[in-house]
Write an enzyme that holds these catalytic residues in place. Structure first.
Site, PDB file in Angstrom:
ATOM      1  N   HIS A 176      62.668 -82.983 -41.417  1.00 54.24           N
ATOM      2  CA  HIS A 176      61.334 -83.642 -41.402  1.00 54.24           C
ATOM      3  C   HIS A 176      61.359 -84.789 -42.398  1.00 54.24           C
ATOM      4  O   HIS A 176      61.322 -84.566 -43.607  1.00 54.24           O
ATOM      5  CB  HIS A 176      60.258 -82.624 -41.793  1.00 54.24           C
ATOM      6  CG  HIS A 176      58.861 -83.171 -41.779  1.00 54.24           C
ATOM      7  ND1 HIS A 176      57.805 -82.453 -41.271  1.00 54.24           N
ATOM      8  CD2 HIS A 176      58.329 -84.347 -42.204  1.00 54.24           C
ATOM      9  CE1 HIS A 176      56.697 -83.158 -41.389  1.00 54.24           C
ATOM     10  NE2 HIS A 176      56.987 -84.323 -41.960  1.00 54.24           N
ATOM     11  N   HIS A 208      60.087 -89.144 -43.048  1.00 54.85           N
ATOM     12  CA  HIS A 208      59.413 -90.370 -42.574  1.00 54.85           C
ATOM     13  C   HIS A 208      60.259 -91.562 -42.998  1.00 54.85           C
ATOM     14  O   HIS A 208      60.455 -91.784 -44.192  1.00 54.85           O
ATOM     15  CB  HIS A 208      58.013 -90.470 -43.183  1.00 54.85           C
ATOM     16  CG  HIS A 208      57.151 -89.318 -42.793  1.00 54.85           C
ATOM     17  ND1 HIS A 208      56.347 -89.329 -41.681  1.00 54.85           N
ATOM     18  CD2 HIS A 208      57.019 -88.092 -43.344  1.00 54.85           C
ATOM     19  CE1 HIS A 208      55.736 -88.160 -41.569  1.00 54.85           C
ATOM     20  NE2 HIS A 208      56.130 -87.383 -42.562  1.00 54.85           N
ATOM     21  N   LYS A 254      55.650 -83.768 -31.518  1.00 53.20           N
ATOM     22  CA  LYS A 254      54.994 -83.514 -32.813  1.00 53.20           C
ATOM     23  C   LYS A 254      53.490 -83.683 -32.689  1.00 53.20           C
ATOM     24  O   LYS A 254      53.014 -84.762 -32.329  1.00 53.20           O
ATOM     25  CB  LYS A 254      55.542 -84.491 -33.870  1.00 53.20           C
ATOM     26  CG  LYS A 254      54.813 -84.467 -35.215  1.00 53.20           C
ATOM     27  CD  LYS A 254      55.148 -83.263 -36.060  1.00 53.20           C
ATOM     28  CE  LYS A 254      54.274 -83.160 -37.315  1.00 53.20           C
ATOM     29  NZ  LYS A 254      54.745 -83.972 -38.421  1.00 53.20           N
ATOM     30  N   HIS A 294      51.822 -80.434 -37.511  1.00 55.02           N
ATOM     31  CA  HIS A 294      51.217 -80.610 -38.840  1.00 55.02           C
ATOM     32  C   HIS A 294      49.993 -79.708 -38.842  1.00 55.02           C
ATOM     33  O   HIS A 294      48.942 -80.085 -38.336  1.00 55.02           O
ATOM     34  CB  HIS A 294      50.828 -82.072 -39.088  1.00 55.02           C
ATOM     35  CG  HIS A 294      50.291 -82.284 -40.472  1.00 55.02           C
ATOM     36  ND1 HIS A 294      50.902 -83.096 -41.408  1.00 55.02           N
ATOM     37  CD2 HIS A 294      49.209 -81.757 -41.103  1.00 55.02           C
ATOM     38  CE1 HIS A 294      50.217 -83.065 -42.539  1.00 55.02           C
ATOM     39  NE2 HIS A 294      49.183 -82.267 -42.378  1.00 55.02           N
ATOM     40  N   HIS A 351      56.271 -78.246 -42.928  1.00 57.31           N
ATOM     41  CA  HIS A 351      55.981 -78.256 -44.374  1.00 57.31           C
ATOM     42  C   HIS A 351      54.987 -77.186 -44.792  1.00 57.31           C
ATOM     43  O   HIS A 351      53.903 -77.499 -45.284  1.00 57.31           O
ATOM     44  CB  HIS A 351      55.536 -79.642 -44.856  1.00 57.31           C
ATOM     45  CG  HIS A 351      54.608 -80.384 -43.924  1.00 57.31           C
ATOM     46  ND1 HIS A 351      53.450 -79.855 -43.441  1.00 57.31           N
ATOM     47  CD2 HIS A 351      54.699 -81.630 -43.387  1.00 57.31           C
ATOM     48  CE1 HIS A 351      52.856 -80.735 -42.654  1.00 57.31           C
ATOM     49  NE2 HIS A 351      53.596 -81.821 -42.606  1.00 57.31           N
ATOM     50  N   ASP A 394      60.067 -83.907 -45.770  1.00 49.62           N
ATOM     51  CA  ASP A 394      58.813 -84.677 -45.690  1.00 49.62           C
ATOM     52  C   ASP A 394      58.820 -85.836 -46.676  1.00 49.62           C
ATOM     53  O   ASP A 394      57.771 -86.239 -47.174  1.00 49.62           O
ATOM     54  CB  ASP A 394      57.579 -83.783 -45.902  1.00 49.62           C
ATOM     55  CG  ASP A 394      56.315 -84.441 -45.357  1.00 49.62           C
ATOM     56  OD1 ASP A 394      56.405 -85.438 -44.624  1.00 49.62           O
ATOM     57  OD2 ASP A 394      55.221 -83.956 -45.700  1.00 49.62           O
TER      58      ASP A 394
HETATM   59  C1  NCD Z   1      53.199 -88.264 -44.545  1.00 51.76           C
HETATM   60  C2  NCD Z   1      53.305 -89.792 -44.389  1.00 51.76           C
HETATM   61  O1  NCD Z   1      53.050 -90.507 -45.377  1.00 51.76           O
HETATM   62  O2  NCD Z   1      53.635 -90.257 -43.302  1.00 51.76           O
HETATM   63  N1  NCD Z   1      52.420 -87.974 -45.710  1.00 51.76           N
HETATM   64  C3  NCD Z   1      52.424 -86.843 -46.424  1.00 51.76           C
HETATM   65  O3  NCD Z   1      51.631 -86.723 -47.354  1.00 51.76           O
HETATM   66  N2  NCD Z   1      53.263 -85.873 -46.183  1.00 51.76           N
HETATM   67  C4  NCD Z   1      52.655 -87.654 -43.297  1.00 51.76           C
HETATM   68  C5  NCD Z   1      52.738 -86.148 -43.258  1.00 51.76           C
HETATM   69  O4  NCD Z   1      53.784 -85.570 -42.998  1.00 51.76           O
HETATM   70  O5  NCD Z   1      51.712 -85.497 -43.488  1.00 51.76           O
HETATM   71 ZN    ZN Z   2      55.561 -85.512 -42.773  1.00 50.75          ZN
END
Ligand code: NCD
Ligand code: ZN
Length: 334
Positions: free
Chosen positions: A12, A14, A95, A132, A166, A238
């Protein structure tokens, strides 16, 4: 003695788009041979053409490193059987974001009552559903409240692989064993930190994320799963980069952990006398649960102290300034 991990995976992350993608992707690709790259881009990765374009842009950003981007499709409640069947071979999963619960989730699902026709298709096509799992309720309770939704999905669709992303609470940790088709990812920050790291002293926005960090009791429940070598948990960082300005002035949620992940995990597992379980947590469980065949590459950690820099470009990492005991071999000197 060095520590060698076989084909570690981050289930996971971003990676964003454009300049941010090009900047952050190498941190992930140096430490992991594959990653689940989240589709909450702008616009979201919610159609086949966007899936192909986003996957290609990640491959380009990581250059020569052997690395597989696994991009789940952003859930739309109007996804059709034809559309999903047509991309089945190159689709990793779907997702689901409830609308408004986190960064770039405005296009998420507004009415959870409407998702079942799509879940039925996913179950038929054997495509995992990544979720999520937070309501729009009081922030400390959002994940606990969502467990009822997980329960309903897992019961109604017993052949659908359901991944709780998460997880951060005792309730989610306990729910894991209730259904055979339920699995979870765990982040470094939810495993090691609590809300006091955000609010207990001077406010620290670099630990602010969704789901919000929780209590020591919640953190300890995640640690218990890890210590037990639970076969249904996978590492998913994450890591969610935002610029320092966005973190300080816009309240952006997300911790940038990518540069420190394996060193911090090694330290945590070593401190808890669990080093022999790290391989399963960062790769083997995920390969089994998702039936993956990732690139074969060893990632080596050396017992060498280094200091996490205060910034990487415009981004402040989690654990900035910390002295870490393990260093990824061939990682760039800061
Ligand atoms: C994530 C993001 O910034 O894209 N932010 C976070 O606080 N984890 C999105 C997510 O996974 O919730
Ligand atoms: Zn995330």
């Amino acid at each position: 003695m060095n520590l060698t991990l076989n084909s570690p995976l981050d289930m996971h992350v971003h990676l964003r788009q454009d300049d941010m993608l090009r900047f952050v992707a190498p941190f992930t690709a140096q430490q992991f041979v594959g990653a689940v790259c989240m589709p909450n881009t702008l616009p979201p990765v919610d159609r086949a053409d966007r899936l192909d374009a986003y996957t290609a842009s990640i491959r380009k950003a990581v250059g020569d490193l052997s690395f597989d981007p696994y991009v789940p499709l952003f859930f739309r409640d109007d996804l059709t059987r034809e559309e999903l069947t047509a991309m089945r071979d190159r689709l990793f999963g779907v997702k689901l974001y409830p609308a408004g619960v986190t960064t770039n989730s405005d296009a998420g699902v507004a009415e959870l009552g409407k998702i079942e026709p799509v879940l039925d298709i996913l179950q038929d096509l054997d495509l995992p559903l990544l979720v999520h799992g937070e309501t729009n309720g009081y922030s400390h309770d959002r994940e606990r409240e969502f467990v009822a939704v997980y329960d309903h999905i897992a019961t109604t669709f017993p052949r659908l692989r359901l991944i709780m992303e998460h997880i951060s609470t005792v309730e989610a940790a306990e729910f894991l064993d209730k259904h055979d088709n339920v699995f979870a990812t765990i982040t470094l920050h939810h495993l090691c930190h609590t809300l006091d790291d955000v609010l207990g002293g001077p406010f620290n926005p670099f630990y602010f994320c969704k789901p919000i960090l929780k209590s020591p009791r919640d953190r300890d429940a995640l640690q218990s799963l890890v210590k037990a070598g639970h076969p249904k948990i996978m590492f998913g960082s994450d890591s969610a980069p935002h610029t320092e300005v966005a973190k300080r002035t816009e309240g952006a949620a997300g911790c940038f952990t990518a540069p420190v992940l394996l060193p911090c995990l090694a330290e945590f597992f070593e401190d808890h006398d669990l080093l022999d379980q790290l391989q399963a947590f960062v790769s083997d469980n995920a390969q089994r649960i998702y039936r993956l065949d990732p690139p074969r590459r060893d990632v080596v950690l050396e017992p060498r102290t280094w200091t996490v820099p205060p910034r990487y470009g415009s981004i402040v990492p989690m654990n900035a300034g910390a002295h870490l005991r393990w260093k990824v071999q061939n990682a760039p000197e800061e």
